[in-house]
Design a protein around this motif. Structure first.
Motif, PDB file in Angstrom:
ATOM      1  N   ASP A   1       0.834  -1.194   0.000  1.00  0.00           N
ATOM      2  CA  ASP A   1       0.000   0.000   0.000  1.00  0.00           C
ATOM      3  C   ASP A   1       0.873   1.250   0.000  1.00  0.00           C
ATOM      4  O   ASP A   1       2.068   1.190   0.304  1.00  0.00           O
ATOM      5  CB  ASP A   1      -0.918   0.005   1.224  1.00  0.00           C
ATOM      6  CG  ASP A   1      -0.135   0.150   2.520  1.00  0.00           C
ATOM      7  OD1 ASP A   1       0.707  -0.727   2.812  1.00  0.00           O
ATOM      8  OD2 ASP A   1      -0.329   1.161   3.227  1.00  0.00           O
ATOM      9  N   PHE A   2       0.276   2.390  -0.319  1.00  0.00           N
ATOM     10  CA  PHE A   2       1.027   3.633  -0.443  1.00  0.00           C
ATOM     11  C   PHE A   2       1.733   4.018   0.855  1.00  0.00           C
ATOM     12  O   PHE A   2       2.934   4.320   0.844  1.00  0.00           O
ATOM     13  CB  PHE A   2       0.104   4.769  -0.908  1.00  0.00           C
ATOM     14  CG  PHE A   2       0.827   6.075  -1.033  1.00  0.00           C
ATOM     15  CD1 PHE A   2       1.608   6.337  -2.148  1.00  0.00           C
ATOM     16  CD2 PHE A   2       0.773   7.023  -0.036  1.00  0.00           C
ATOM     17  CE1 PHE A   2       2.313   7.526  -2.265  1.00  0.00           C
ATOM     18  CE2 PHE A   2       1.461   8.219  -0.137  1.00  0.00           C
ATOM     19  CZ  PHE A   2       2.233   8.469  -1.254  1.00  0.00           C
TER      20      PHE A   2
ATOM     21  N   VAL B   1       4.969   9.812  -7.313  1.00  0.00           N
ATOM     22  CA  VAL B   1       3.834   8.989  -6.898  1.00  0.00           C
ATOM     23  C   VAL B   1       3.027   8.583  -8.121  1.00  0.00           C
ATOM     24  O   VAL B   1       2.920   9.337  -9.089  1.00  0.00           O
ATOM     25  CB  VAL B   1       2.943   9.713  -5.862  1.00  0.00           C
ATOM     26  CG1 VAL B   1       3.733  10.071  -4.610  1.00  0.00           C
ATOM     27  CG2 VAL B   1       2.296  10.962  -6.437  1.00  0.00           C
ATOM     28  N   THR B   2       2.460   7.396  -8.059  1.00  0.00           N
ATOM     29  CA  THR B   2       1.687   6.892  -9.195  1.00  0.00           C
ATOM     30  C   THR B   2       0.195   7.200  -9.068  1.00  0.00           C
ATOM     31  O   THR B   2      -0.547   7.007 -10.019  1.00  0.00           O
ATOM     32  CB  THR B   2       1.876   5.372  -9.362  1.00  0.00           C
ATOM     33  OG1 THR B   2       1.458   4.717  -8.168  1.00  0.00           O
ATOM     34  CG2 THR B   2       3.322   5.028  -9.683  1.00  0.00           C
ATOM     35  N   ASP B   3      -0.246   7.656  -7.885  1.00  0.00           N
ATOM     36  CA  ASP B   3      -1.674   7.928  -7.676  1.00  0.00           C
ATOM     37  C   ASP B   3      -1.845   9.225  -6.892  1.00  0.00           C
ATOM     38  O   ASP B   3      -1.745   9.243  -5.666  1.00  0.00           O
ATOM     39  CB  ASP B   3      -2.327   6.760  -6.935  1.00  0.00           C
ATOM     40  CG  ASP B   3      -3.846   6.875  -6.847  1.00  0.00           C
ATOM     41  OD1 ASP B   3      -4.375   8.000  -6.901  1.00  0.00           O
ATOM     42  OD2 ASP B   3      -4.495   5.824  -6.700  1.00  0.00           O
ATOM     43  N   LYS B   4      -2.093  10.303  -7.613  1.00  0.00           N
ATOM     44  CA  LYS B   4      -2.277  11.625  -7.008  1.00  0.00           C
ATOM     45  C   LYS B   4      -3.424  11.613  -6.000  1.00  0.00           C
ATOM     46  O   LYS B   4      -3.317  12.191  -4.915  1.00  0.00           O
ATOM     47  CB  LYS B   4      -2.552  12.646  -8.116  1.00  0.00           C
ATOM     48  CG  LYS B   4      -2.979  14.008  -7.636  1.00  0.00           C
ATOM     49  CD  LYS B   4      -3.330  14.898  -8.827  1.00  0.00           C
ATOM     50  CE  LYS B   4      -3.889  16.228  -8.395  1.00  0.00           C
ATOM     51  NZ  LYS B   4      -4.164  17.079  -9.560  1.00  0.00           N
ATOM     52  N   HIS B   5      -4.509  10.973  -6.355  1.00  0.00           N
ATOM     53  CA  HIS B   5      -5.695  11.002  -5.500  1.00  0.00           C
ATOM     54  C   HIS B   5      -5.454  10.293  -4.167  1.00  0.00           C
ATOM     55  O   HIS B   5      -5.881  10.784  -3.122  1.00  0.00           O
ATOM     56  CB  HIS B   5      -6.893  10.427  -6.250  1.00  0.00           C
ATOM     57  CG  HIS B   5      -7.172  11.195  -7.516  1.00  0.00           C
ATOM     58  ND1 HIS B   5      -7.665  12.475  -7.523  1.00  0.00           N
ATOM     59  CD2 HIS B   5      -6.970  10.864  -8.815  1.00  0.00           C
ATOM     60  CE1 HIS B   5      -7.771  12.908  -8.772  1.00  0.00           C
ATOM     61  NE2 HIS B   5      -7.350  11.938  -9.578  1.00  0.00           N
ATOM     62  N   GLU B   6      -4.748   9.179  -4.196  1.00  0.00           N
ATOM     63  CA  GLU B   6      -4.439   8.488  -2.944  1.00  0.00           C
ATOM     64  C   GLU B   6      -3.495   9.331  -2.095  1.00  0.00           C
ATOM     65  O   GLU B   6      -3.685   9.468  -0.888  1.00  0.00           O
ATOM     66  CB  GLU B   6      -3.833   7.102  -3.192  1.00  0.00           C
ATOM     67  CG  GLU B   6      -3.575   6.379  -1.886  1.00  0.00           C
ATOM     68  CD  GLU B   6      -3.156   4.939  -2.051  1.00  0.00           C
ATOM     69  OE1 GLU B   6      -3.270   4.205  -1.059  1.00  0.00           O
ATOM     70  OE2 GLU B   6      -2.706   4.550  -3.144  1.00  0.00           O
ATOM     71  N   TYR B   7      -2.485   9.923  -2.710  1.00  0.00           N
ATOM     72  CA  TYR B   7      -1.557  10.793  -1.983  1.00  0.00           C
ATOM     73  C   TYR B   7      -2.317  11.923  -1.283  1.00  0.00           C
ATOM     74  O   TYR B   7      -2.106  12.190  -0.103  1.00  0.00           O
ATOM     75  CB  TYR B   7      -0.509  11.361  -2.942  1.00  0.00           C
ATOM     76  CG  TYR B   7       0.404  12.374  -2.314  1.00  0.00           C
ATOM     77  CD1 TYR B   7       1.477  11.982  -1.528  1.00  0.00           C
ATOM     78  CD2 TYR B   7       0.177  13.745  -2.482  1.00  0.00           C
ATOM     79  CE1 TYR B   7       2.324  12.925  -0.936  1.00  0.00           C
ATOM     80  CE2 TYR B   7       1.017  14.689  -1.908  1.00  0.00           C
ATOM     81  CZ  TYR B   7       2.078  14.266  -1.125  1.00  0.00           C
ATOM     82  OH  TYR B   7       2.904  15.197  -0.536  1.00  0.00           O
TER      83      TYR B   7
ATOM     84  N   VAL C   1       3.584  13.458 -10.120  1.00  0.00           N
ATOM     85  CA  VAL C   1       2.732  12.316 -10.419  1.00  0.00           C
ATOM     86  C   VAL C   1       3.261  11.695 -11.713  1.00  0.00           C
ATOM     87  O   VAL C   1       3.447  12.394 -12.717  1.00  0.00           O
ATOM     88  CB  VAL C   1       1.260  12.739 -10.575  1.00  0.00           C
ATOM     89  CG1 VAL C   1       0.392  11.526 -10.899  1.00  0.00           C
ATOM     90  CG2 VAL C   1       0.775  13.426  -9.302  1.00  0.00           C
TER      91      VAL C   1
ATOM     92  N   ASP D   1       4.072   5.501 -14.052  1.00  0.00           N
ATOM     93  CA  ASP D   1       4.530   4.202 -13.576  1.00  0.00           C
ATOM     94  C   ASP D   1       5.950   4.358 -13.048  1.00  0.00           C
ATOM     95  O   ASP D   1       6.607   5.368 -13.289  1.00  0.00           O
ATOM     96  CB  ASP D   1       4.516   3.200 -14.734  1.00  0.00           C
ATOM     97  CG  ASP D   1       4.287   1.771 -14.283  1.00  0.00           C
ATOM     98  OD1 ASP D   1       4.277   1.504 -13.060  1.00  0.00           O
ATOM     99  OD2 ASP D   1       4.126   0.903 -15.158  1.00  0.00           O
TER     100      ASP D   1
ATOM    101  N   VAL E   1       4.781   1.984  -5.773  1.00  0.00           N
ATOM    102  CA  VAL E   1       3.769   3.019  -5.966  1.00  0.00           C
ATOM    103  C   VAL E   1       4.306   4.407  -5.598  1.00  0.00           C
ATOM    104  O   VAL E   1       3.641   5.405  -5.836  1.00  0.00           O
ATOM    105  CB  VAL E   1       2.475   2.709  -5.182  1.00  0.00           C
ATOM    106  CG1 VAL E   1       1.833   1.426  -5.697  1.00  0.00           C
ATOM    107  CG2 VAL E   1       2.728   2.635  -3.694  1.00  0.00           C
TER     108      VAL E   1
END
Length: 135
Positions: free
Chosen positions: A46-47, A79-85, A111, A114, A121
């Motif tokens: 997980d992140f 980071v590969t997922d802006k929204h999760e960050y 962001v 990959d 991630v």
């Protein structure tokens, strides 16, 4: 100017890069660290878990060069997922403070589509300024 490769004791060897490169004037360049451990195995998927491990890796490299996390002057996050960050900012902050305390160097977050390691991630690179004798 001479350079010294920084490779923490017990870590699997880096392939094609150096984890850290210390210059004779005390600048420590730390290559991008991802969320795997010293054996290059991911234990967190997980992140937050990977971010925590990447920061621990940076701290270990700085310490292997004779410094502390307070010597870090710059962090660049990929980071590969802006929204999760963004959604996990309270957890990001708490995990960050576990390793870096209240030391906040200059930082950029990018962001990316990959990362080279399929399971990664987040990747974080750092620059630290140590005294020329390493401490």
């Amino acid at each position: 100017m001479t350079h010294k490769i920084i490779q923490p004791e017990g870590w699997a060897p880096a392939k094609g890069y150096a984890n850290g490169m210390l210059t004779s004037d005390g600048i420590l360049h730390i290559g991008g660290q991802i969320g795997w451990g010293p054996d290059q195995v991911f234990r967190a998927h997980d992140f937050i878990g990977q971010m925590r491990q990447a920061l621990k890796n940076i701290a270990t490299i700085v310490e292997a060069a004779g410094g502390t996390t307070s010597d870090v002057t710059r962090l660049t996050w990929f980071v590969t997922d802006k929204h999760e960050y963004l959604a996990r900012q309270p957890e990001v902050g708490a995990a960050y403070r576990e390793i870096f305390g209240r030391h906040f160097p200059a930082m950029s977050v990018l962001v990316v589509a990959d990362l080279i390691e399929n399971e990664a991630v987040v990747e974080i690179e750092a620059t630290a300024h140590l005294t020329p004798d390493g401490g």
